[in-house]
Enzyme design. Structure first.
Site: not given
Length: 251
Positions: A31, A33, A48, A77-78, A82, A142
């Site tokens: 969170d 950006n 971003h 999904t929200e 934007r 990883l």
């Protein structure tokens, strides 16, 4: 104030970890950006793009530390709410990131995965992700798990519907449903739950992220914006995790 609220203590400078104290699965809500860009009078998309560079650094450091799974909340999904220009840019980022970083991921034995509603993503995004998944599927290091078009309530609802369908078909009794069965219907069914959740930018909420899986995770919040989040910040979070006692409801 936030650091004090969440009992952040000074970490050892060298951040050397014993293997048993390293979180096996770390989840990050990346969170800040947009705020990073706004502070510099730049468009949000610049933030971003800078955040993508941070992903590259943190993936390498997580692999170096010995973290086994790194789940990154890339697009919720929200987030479709934007502005169109921003969404379009965000949909291009996975392709840009993977096209430039994929050789390194292969070299470093990283396996790429995705969780979320992939069928709703643009074709160019799906193509880039699928290529990375295919080319790294045999890697044993990883696991880099991108949460892309992901929402936890959506995920849990889908699991409930799948179980309800099995009950309706007579293949399952309602009394047979338990935690383990629900977990097997989640997108993370073959991954252990996160040991540590990190959220950047000073926000203190989960934002519909892995609500089931984070039930007993340790949380680490920082006011550092994601583009400014460094390898040292990750090591500090892991150091804090190593000093906590996990009782899972016991004493």
């Amino acid at each position: 104030m936030l650091d004090k609220l969440f009992f952040k203590k000074k970490s050892p400078e060298n951040h050397k970890f014993k293997e048993e104290n390293i979180p096996k699965h770390v989840a990050i809500i990346m969170d800040g950006n947009g705020r990073w860009a706004r502070k510099r009078a730049m468009p949000r998309i610049a933030g971003h793009h800078e955040g993508m560079k941070t992903v590259r650094k943190i993936v390498k450091e997580a692999n170096k530390i010995g973290i086994e799974v790194l789940t990154l909340y890339a697009f919720s999904t929200e987030n479709w709410k934007r502005p169109r220009e921003e969404v379009d840019f965000l949909m291009k980022l996975p392709g840009e990131f993977l096209n430039t970083f994929l050789p390194d991921l292969i070299k470093e034995n990283v396996q790429v995965r995705i969780m979320g509603k992939k069928e709703l993503l643009p074709l160019h995004t799906v193509k880039a992700v699928d290529e990375a998944i295919n080319k790294t599927k045999n890697n044993t290091g990883l696991i880099l798990n991108f949460a892309l078009n992901y929402g936890s309530r959506d995920e849990i609802t889908a699991a409930v519907k799948a179980l309800a369908s099995e009950v309706k078909q007579g293949r399952l009794e309602p009394s047979d449903i338990d935690d383990s069965m629900i977990e097997q219907h989640l997108m993370t069914h073959d991954l252990k739950d996160p040991d540590l959740l990190i959220r950047t930018s000073g926000e203190v909420r989960l934002s519909n992220f892995m609500l089931w899986q984070l039930a007993y995770s340790e949380f680490w919040f920082t006011e550092v914006l994601w583009p400014d989040f460094s390898e040292e910040h990750l090591r500090e979070a892991v150091s804090q995790f190593a000093g906590r006692g996990r009782r899972y409801g016991g004493v």
